[in-house]
Structures are given as structure tokens and as C-alpha cells.
Design a protein around this motif. Sequence first.
Motif, PDB file in Angstrom:
ATOM      1  N   GLU A  58      30.925  65.254  32.644  1.00  0.00           N
ATOM      2  CA  GLU A  58      30.721  66.887  33.447  1.00  0.00           C
ATOM      3  C   GLU A  58      30.474  66.724  34.806  1.00  0.00           C
ATOM      4  OE1 GLU A  58      31.877  69.542  32.156  1.00  0.00           O
ATOM      5  OE2 GLU A  58      32.282  68.889  30.190  1.00  0.00           O
ATOM      6  N   THR A 223      43.070  61.070  38.996  1.00  0.00           N
ATOM      7  CA  THR A 223      43.974  61.853  38.259  1.00  0.00           C
ATOM      8  C   THR A 223      45.166  60.928  37.522  1.00  0.00           C
ATOM      9  OG1 THR A 223      43.786  63.634  39.743  1.00  0.00           O
ATOM     10  CG2 THR A 223      45.502  63.511  37.955  1.00  0.00           C
ATOM     11  N   ARG A 226      43.069  58.916  34.952  1.00  0.00           N
ATOM     12  CA  ARG A 226      42.959  59.930  33.701  1.00  0.00           C
ATOM     13  C   ARG A 226      44.253  59.876  32.998  1.00  0.00           C
ATOM     14  NH1 ARG A 226      40.374  65.667  33.514  1.00  0.00           N
ATOM     15  NH2 ARG A 226      41.126  66.260  31.579  1.00  0.00           N
ATOM     16  N   GLN A 244      45.735  65.361  24.097  1.00  0.00           N
ATOM     17  CA  GLN A 244      45.129  65.141  25.508  1.00  0.00           C
ATOM     18  C   GLN A 244      45.956  65.099  26.667  1.00  0.00           C
ATOM     19  OE1 GLN A 244      41.591  64.485  25.870  1.00  0.00           O
ATOM     20  NE2 GLN A 244      42.132  64.784  28.006  1.00  0.00           N
ATOM     21  N   HIS A 247      47.682  68.390  27.233  1.00  0.00           N
ATOM     22  CA  HIS A 247      46.667  69.356  27.940  1.00  0.00           C
ATOM     23  C   HIS A 247      46.445  68.981  29.439  1.00  0.00           C
ATOM     24  CE1 HIS A 247      45.287  71.601  24.191  1.00  0.00           C
ATOM     25  NE2 HIS A 247      46.432  71.441  24.081  1.00  0.00           N
ATOM     26  N   ASP A 248      46.649  67.680  29.681  1.00  0.00           N
ATOM     27  CA  ASP A 248      46.389  67.256  31.059  1.00  0.00           C
ATOM     28  C   ASP A 248      47.603  67.718  31.706  1.00  0.00           C
ATOM     29  OD1 ASP A 248      43.981  65.909  30.536  1.00  0.00           O
ATOM     30  OD2 ASP A 248      44.555  64.027  30.679  1.00  0.00           O
ATOM     31  N   ASN A 250      49.095  70.283  31.196  1.00  0.00           N
ATOM     32  CA  ASN A 250      48.943  71.961  31.473  1.00  0.00           C
ATOM     33  C   ASN A 250      47.903  72.072  32.712  1.00  0.00           C
ATOM     34  OD1 ASN A 250      49.209  72.757  28.266  1.00  0.00           O
ATOM     35  ND2 ASN A 250      48.957  74.526  29.809  1.00  0.00           N
ATOM     36  N   LEU A 251      46.984  71.170  32.689  1.00  0.00           N
ATOM     37  CA  LEU A 251      45.956  71.111  33.870  1.00  0.00           C
ATOM     38  C   LEU A 251      46.530  71.210  35.187  1.00  0.00           C
ATOM     39  CD1 LEU A 251      42.866  71.453  33.567  1.00  0.00           C
ATOM     40  CD2 LEU A 251      42.522  68.805  33.633  1.00  0.00           C
ATOM     41  N   LEU A 252      47.648  70.249  34.929  1.00  0.00           N
ATOM     42  CA  LEU A 252      48.293  69.864  36.550  1.00  0.00           C
ATOM     43  C   LEU A 252      49.176  71.239  36.765  1.00  0.00           C
ATOM     44  CD1 LEU A 252      49.229  66.295  36.115  1.00  0.00           C
ATOM     45  CD2 LEU A 252      47.355  67.243  37.551  1.00  0.00           C
ATOM     46  N   TYR A 254      49.134  74.150  35.773  1.00  0.00           N
ATOM     47  CA  TYR A 254      48.331  75.375  36.249  1.00  0.00           C
ATOM     48  C   TYR A 254      48.314  75.397  37.807  1.00  0.00           C
ATOM     49  CZ  TYR A 254      46.244  77.585  32.263  1.00  0.00           C
ATOM     50  OH  TYR A 254      45.706  78.206  30.986  1.00  0.00           O
ATOM     51  N   SER A 255      48.244  74.534  38.561  1.00  0.00           N
ATOM     52  CA  SER A 255      48.337  74.512  40.085  1.00  0.00           C
ATOM     53  C   SER A 255      49.625  74.638  40.567  1.00  0.00           C
ATOM     54  CB  SER A 255      47.588  73.118  40.460  1.00  0.00           C
ATOM     55  OG  SER A 255      48.403  72.410  40.127  1.00  0.00           O
ATOM     56  N   LYS A 260      51.758  79.926  38.136  1.00  0.00           N
ATOM     57  CA  LYS A 260      50.909  81.136  38.971  1.00  0.00           C
ATOM     58  C   LYS A 260      51.720  82.279  38.698  1.00  0.00           C
ATOM     59  CE  LYS A 260      48.466  78.161  42.097  1.00  0.00           C
ATOM     60  NZ  LYS A 260      48.654  77.839  43.433  1.00  0.00           N
TER      61      LYS A 260
END
Length: 281
Positions: A58, A223, A226, A244, A247-248, A250-252, A254-255, A260
Amino acid sequence: MTDRSAVEWTTVRRFDDVDYSHSGDGIAKIMICRPEVHNAFRPQTLIEICEALVDAREDPTIGVIILTGQGDNAFCSGGDQRVRGDSGYLTDPEHPEQLGRFHVTDVQVQIRRLPKPVVAMVAGYAIGGGHVLQLVCDLTVAADNARLGQVGPRVGSFDGGFGAGLLANMVGVRKAKEIWFLCRQYDAGQALEMGLVNTVVPLEQLESETVGWCREMLELSPTALRLLKASFNASEDGLAGIQQLAHDANLLFYSTDEAKEGREAFKAKRTPDFSRFPRRS
Ligand code: S0N
């Protein structure tokens, strides 16, 4: 040129069995402090490692994590046989009637899923469940006094999960079976030759070399590291590994303006317009 000098560690938290410290420049160190039993882990040890791993994950200032054992004689000798009950490892050895379990499963999975590199720094014994801990780490820097091996069939246990599967992927099925079926110990040179560890250095250089490797990674794209970790683990970890990586993604995603647009259209109660986004070939 990467500075390989060792660091002045600042203790962030001194648990009962574990010392958790930071380098001040992006490295977290989690050290098992039970040298009297070659850093064997009891449930408490593993619960504390879990907590330290959560903190390191974290903390945005931390980019790389070192897992190690106190002293020169052992990285870790696996589960503490003195608290091994009839149904797993016991949190309270005064009450042998309690149901035990394998807290180490949680630590293994946590290291695999942690989106930052974890480096095992191994001096002396890495045996049994201690050896499996070095297997689940992403990289291993070993001292020339390292001795690695499995003991399960000798002490009435086995790890058929990461302990067998990752080992086979690392050294080949035949060698992995030899390691488990014969319960021999392998020295640092043999371990390097079969691909069990990344490098071997003189004991007195172990920490400076490990810190040097960590600092090299800290200079790189977090990144990319990761996503590489998730990619390497994806097939080995089955659906959880694919999850994993997915979802990574997904994380990218989102931006992006494309993602959006979906969110903004929902909030504005209008039909989303994805027409301006390319259908990539
Ligand atoms: C590491 C060894 C080879 C070192 O030998 P050496 O140099 O002769 O030292 P010792 O005199 O034996 O040890 C010094 C002191 O440390 C104590 N000690 C060492 N290891 C342990 C340990 N694991 N538990 C408790 N005490 C330990 C010694 O007793 C000694 O103490 P004193 O001085 O008081 O006599 C050698 O020590 C060795 O072989 N150790 C035992 C290794 C072992 O059995 N490890 C456990 C293996 N099992 C696991 O790790 C479990 C993994 C697990 O949890 C799991 C996970 C998933 C699925 C299944 C499992 C499963 O349960 O298998």
C-alpha cells in the motif's frame, strides 16, 4: 551506475517475530527474526509477514521488497515443527486441541499477487517451507553459504502447490522430483546451475548486492514491472493469475477517454457515444 552500497535501515515496525524496515529510497525489508530455530516460521511469524507485505504494497514510496532471515545461518527452515499439530500449525501450542491450519498458503499467494517485485535474500539454509518461500519470490540473491532443499518426505509433509509446480517450471520436472524424492541439500553453486537462484555472491556482499538489484529495478517503469510480474505468473497461477493480469488491464483502461465515456454517459443518463474511438486492427 547503480549504487550498491548497503543502506541504513529504518525500522517501521518491530513485530514479535519479524522486523519490517525501509531503506528510505524505495526498498522495504521483511526479516524473519527467529535465528534460534534457523528462522523457522510459526503462525504468528506468517501473520506478521502478511501485515508487513500489506504495508509495503500500500505504501506508494515502496517499489521493491526484500524477504530475508536474520543472521548468516538461515533464510528460513520452514514450518516450526514444535507447533505442528495434527491438523496444521497451531497459533497456541498450549492448546493442542485447537484446529491448526497453513498460514503459509496466505503468504505464498500474497507474494505472487503483490504487484511489486519481491526479492529473496538468502544466506544459509532455505529448507522445506523456507525453500518454497524463496521459490515464490520473483528473484533470489544467494550468498555462497546458501543451502537449499526440501525435507517434506523426511519429516512427514509435502507442498504439492507452488512447492512442486513452481519448482518444476524452474528446474524441470526430473530435477524437481529429485529434489522432493531424495530430500538432498544443494549448495549455492548447484542452485545457480539449475536455475533455482539468480546469482551467488560472497556472504559479506549479500545485502549490498541485493540492494543493488533492487535499486536497478527502482530505476525502471513500475507499471511495466507490475505487468511483467502478472504476465509471468498468469499461466502458472491459473485463473487467479489471469485475473490479476486482466484487472491490471482494467486499471489501465480506466484512464482512457473510451472508458471515461462509458462512465460519464451513465452519470449523465445519456447514451454513450463510442464512435470516435478506433476499432484497432
Ligand atoms: C535446517 C536444518 C537442515 C539445519 O540443520 P543443522 O545445521 O544441523 O541445525 P539444527 O541443529 O538441526 O537446528 C538448529 C536449531 O534449530 C531448530 N530448528 C531447525 N529447523 C526447525 C524447524 N523447522 N522447526 C523447529 N525447529 C527447528 C533445531 O531443532 C535446533 O534447535 P535446538 O538447538 O534447540 O536443538 C535442520 O535444522 C532441519 O532439517 N530442520 C527441520 C526442517 C523442517 O522440518 N522444516 C519443516 C518442513 N515443513 C515445512 O516447512 C512445512 C511447510 C508447510 O507449512 C506446508 C505448506 C503447504 C503445504 C504443506 C505444508 C507442509 O506442512 O508440509
